[in-house]
Design an enzyme around this catalytic site. Structure first.
Site, mmCIF file in Angstrom:
data_model
loop_
_atom_site.group_PDB
_atom_site.id
_atom_site.type_symbol
_atom_site.label_atom_id
_atom_site.label_comp_id
_atom_site.label_asym_id
_atom_site.label_seq_id
_atom_site.Cartn_x
_atom_site.Cartn_y
_atom_site.Cartn_z
ATOM 1 N NE ARG A 122 -7.217 -4.036 -0.252
ATOM 2 C CZ ARG A 122 -6.348 -4.251 0.730
ATOM 3 N NH1 ARG A 122 -6.765 -4.402 1.958
ATOM 4 N NH2 ARG A 122 -5.073 -4.353 0.473
ATOM 5 N NE ARG A 147 -10.890 -7.764 5.064
ATOM 6 C CZ ARG A 147 -9.735 -7.456 5.613
ATOM 7 N NH1 ARG A 147 -9.243 -8.204 6.565
ATOM 8 N NH2 ARG A 147 -9.075 -6.381 5.226
ATOM 9 N NE ARG A 172 -10.866 -13.747 3.160
ATOM 10 C CZ ARG A 172 -10.199 -14.632 3.881
ATOM 11 N NH1 ARG A 172 -10.789 -15.728 4.302
ATOM 12 N NH2 ARG A 172 -8.932 -14.428 4.158
ATOM 13 C CG ASP A 218 -2.959 -8.848 -2.343
ATOM 14 O OD1 ASP A 218 -3.845 -8.264 -1.689
ATOM 15 O OD2 ASP A 218 -1.745 -8.740 -2.081
ATOM 16 C CE1 TYR A 257 3.007 -6.299 3.035
ATOM 17 C CE2 TYR A 257 3.213 -4.836 1.144
ATOM 18 C CZ TYR A 257 2.597 -5.179 2.337
ATOM 19 O OH TYR A 257 1.584 -4.409 2.826
HETATM 20 O O1 CP3 Z 1 -11.135 -3.945 -4.414
HETATM 21 C C1 CP3 Z 1 -9.919 -3.723 -4.665
HETATM 22 O O2 CP3 Z 1 -9.323 -2.690 -4.332
HETATM 23 C C2 CP3 Z 1 -9.174 -4.731 -5.515
HETATM 24 C C3 CP3 Z 1 -8.470 -5.754 -4.829
HETATM 25 C C4 CP3 Z 1 -7.213 -5.430 -4.025
HETATM 26 C C5 CP3 Z 1 -6.869 -6.170 -2.882
HETATM 27 N N1 CP3 Z 1 -5.621 -5.808 -2.483
HETATM 28 C C6 CP3 Z 1 -7.721 -7.213 -2.281
HETATM 29 C C7 CP3 Z 1 -7.482 -7.583 -0.871
HETATM 30 C C8 CP3 Z 1 -6.169 -4.530 -4.249
HETATM 31 C C9 CP3 Z 1 -6.048 -3.427 -5.312
HETATM 32 C C10 CP3 Z 1 -5.164 -4.791 -3.269
HETATM 33 C C11 CP3 Z 1 -3.879 -4.076 -3.230
HETATM 34 C C12 CP3 Z 1 -2.956 -4.332 -2.108
HETATM 35 N N2 CP3 Z 1 -2.714 -5.510 -1.459
HETATM 36 C C13 CP3 Z 1 -2.067 -3.359 -1.596
HETATM 37 C C14 CP3 Z 1 -1.922 -1.945 -2.104
HETATM 38 C C15 CP3 Z 1 -2.941 -1.030 -1.539
HETATM 39 C C16 CP3 Z 1 -2.716 -0.726 -0.066
HETATM 40 O O3 CP3 Z 1 -3.509 -1.225 0.734
HETATM 41 O O4 CP3 Z 1 -1.772 0.013 0.237
HETATM 42 C C17 CP3 Z 1 -1.327 -3.968 -0.560
HETATM 43 C C18 CP3 Z 1 -0.277 -3.319 0.312
HETATM 44 C C19 CP3 Z 1 -1.742 -5.334 -0.490
HETATM 45 C C20 CP3 Z 1 -1.216 -6.391 0.410
HETATM 46 C C21 CP3 Z 1 -2.269 -6.883 1.313
HETATM 47 N N3 CP3 Z 1 -3.340 -7.631 0.905
HETATM 48 C C22 CP3 Z 1 -2.363 -6.679 2.702
HETATM 49 C C23 CP3 Z 1 -1.377 -5.899 3.551
HETATM 50 C C24 CP3 Z 1 -3.505 -7.343 3.129
HETATM 51 C C25 CP3 Z 1 -3.975 -7.525 4.559
HETATM 52 C C26 CP3 Z 1 -4.545 -6.290 5.105
HETATM 53 C C27 CP3 Z 1 -6.005 -6.211 4.829
HETATM 54 O O5 CP3 Z 1 -6.476 -5.167 4.370
HETATM 55 O O6 CP3 Z 1 -6.652 -7.210 5.101
HETATM 56 C C28 CP3 Z 1 -4.143 -7.903 1.991
HETATM 57 C C29 CP3 Z 1 -5.399 -8.681 1.958
HETATM 58 C C30 CP3 Z 1 -6.475 -8.253 1.009
HETATM 59 N N4 CP3 Z 1 -6.269 -7.857 -0.271
HETATM 60 C C31 CP3 Z 1 -7.869 -8.253 1.283
HETATM 61 C C32 CP3 Z 1 -8.512 -7.834 0.108
HETATM 62 C C33 CP3 Z 1 -10.001 -7.712 -0.135
HETATM 63 C C34 CP3 Z 1 -8.518 -8.722 2.573
HETATM 64 C C35 CP3 Z 1 -8.273 -10.180 2.678
HETATM 65 C C36 CP3 Z 1 -9.416 -11.002 3.160
HETATM 66 O O7 CP3 Z 1 -10.460 -11.127 2.488
HETATM 67 O O8 CP3 Z 1 -9.214 -11.609 4.216
#
Ligand code: CP3
Length: 357
Positions: A30, A34, A43, A80, A157
């Protein structure tokens, strides 16, 4: 002796192949997210998280943001893991403060049998398009990581319809309809394979599989519903002429590290509940290791953070094959300045630790 060609442009890929490097490479899960004000601004401009993912120019812009601030050794595609179920017709939405939500869930054999396998170049064409754009923008400065969710984690999911703590729907399916769950997981395995191969063809130089929910399974179920398909992917993906390395991150599955070392992955990602020294013993030098600082260390003082970075590097010990990372994603309220402290500390303490023992 020939000096080795090593630096920011290739130390990450060399470490994944367990080749000597000048210092420990580092990237952070990540890293585009954010905690960066410029990410929040883009965003906002995109209107929604999914618009950000679906617009290659914007996905490219946020991928580059952390690299402009920090001396990171790899970029990761901004996207994602839930793009695949979205493309299967589940209707993904990210609700502010709540996380991902699907309009439809998958809970019965009929739901499962109605699902098709998305075409990555067509239904998910925005992803290879973003990969191509990012590679061009990176200009060889650092390698680009592509990624996907594991079949088990995507199935979780899809059955739950969103975030869960109980896993009641997916586990009910596992016990009441194991044949149907296998059909779902096999479909997802094929979908993930095609998706990662499309990312590789578009230019991804390493791929990572996130098995975020592997750790919620009892050992026998883990082998049957999670690890078997991780192996099928690690061994079945066409890695292209560059033989792109595969990283598998099965969160909470430290119990299974010995078995995971044999599935055909080049590297294993680790959370912080196992020490790198112990993980190295359990995996017997068969794979590189990626991790594993507790992300909460970024809330500590710079001095404490540096000490914890040093401890992780010392715990790995001498020899190649370590990629520094956090044990899970960076959290949104971290001060970005702490990332500079972390990255600089890894490069300072990693120097000399990574030659052949
Ligand atoms: O920078 C990076 O790592 C690359 C982008 C990336 C995102 N999600 C962007 C993201 C990657 C590699 C992921 C993987 C992801 N997504 C996983 C596996 C890693 C882990 O966390 O175990 C999972 C389970 C998801 C599903 C997911 N996406 C969830 C549960 C959430 C909400 C929780 C949270 O952290 O907000 C997301 C949203 C998400 N994916 C955000 C980002 C930057 C935040 C969303 C936003 O900008 O509002």
């Amino acid at each position: 002796m020939q000096p080795i060609d090593c630096g920011r442009h290739n130390r990450f890929l060399r470490a994944l192949r367990r080749e000597p490097v000048d210092t420990t490479p580092v990237w952070v899960m990540r890293q585009a997210g954010r905690y960066l004000p410029e990410y929040r601004a883009t965003r906002q401009r995109a209107g929604s998280f999914m618009n950000l993912c679906r617009t290659p120019e914007l996905a490219c812009e946020v991928t580059m943001q952390p690299l402009e601030r920090f001396e990171l050794d790899a970029a990761i595609l901004f996207s994602d893991i839930l793009t695949i179920p979205d493309a299967m017709g589940l209707g993904l939405d990210f609700v502010e403060g709540e996380g991902p939500r699907f309009a439809k869930s998958v809970r019965t054999p009929e739901d499962i049998d109605a699902l098709g396998i998305p075409d990555p170049e067509d239904d998910l064409g925005y992803v290879p398009a973003a990969v191509k754009l990012i590679r061009r923008e990176l200009g060889g400065k650092v390698p680009l990581i592509g990624f996907a969710g594991s079949p088990w984690t995507l199935a979780c999911y899809m059955a739950e319809g969103g975030p869960t703590e109980r896993f009641s729907h997916i586990k009910k399916l596992m016990w009441d309809e194991p044949g149907a769950l296998h059909r779902l997981i096999d479909k997802l395995t094929e979908a993930v394979k095609r998706y990662l191969e499309a990312q590789i063809r578009a230019g991804a130089q390493a791929v990572m599989i996130f098995d975020s929910w592997g750790g919620v399974l009892a050992p026998a179920d883990y082998h049957e519903f999670s690890m078997k398909n991780l192996r099928a992917l690690a061994q079945g993906i066409d890695r292209g002429p560059e033989n792109v390395p595969v990283i598998v991150f099965s969160r909470g599955a430290n119990e299974h590290l010995g078995a995971l070392a044999d599935i055909g992955a080049d590297a294993l990602g680790l959370d912080w509940t196992v020490s790198l020294g112990e993980a190295r013993r359990r995996t017997g030098g068969k794979v590189a290791l990626q991790g594993n600082l507790d992300p909460a260390a970024l809330y500590a003082s710079p001095a404490s953070l540096r000490r914890e970075v040093d401890l992780v590097i010392r715990e790995y010990g001498r020899g190649p094959g370590h990629v520094f990372n956090l044990g899970h994603g960076i959290t949104p309220d971290v001060n970005p300045d702490q990332m500079s402290v972390l990255v600089d500390a890894v490069h300072a303490f990693g120097r000399g630790a990574t030659e052949l023992a």
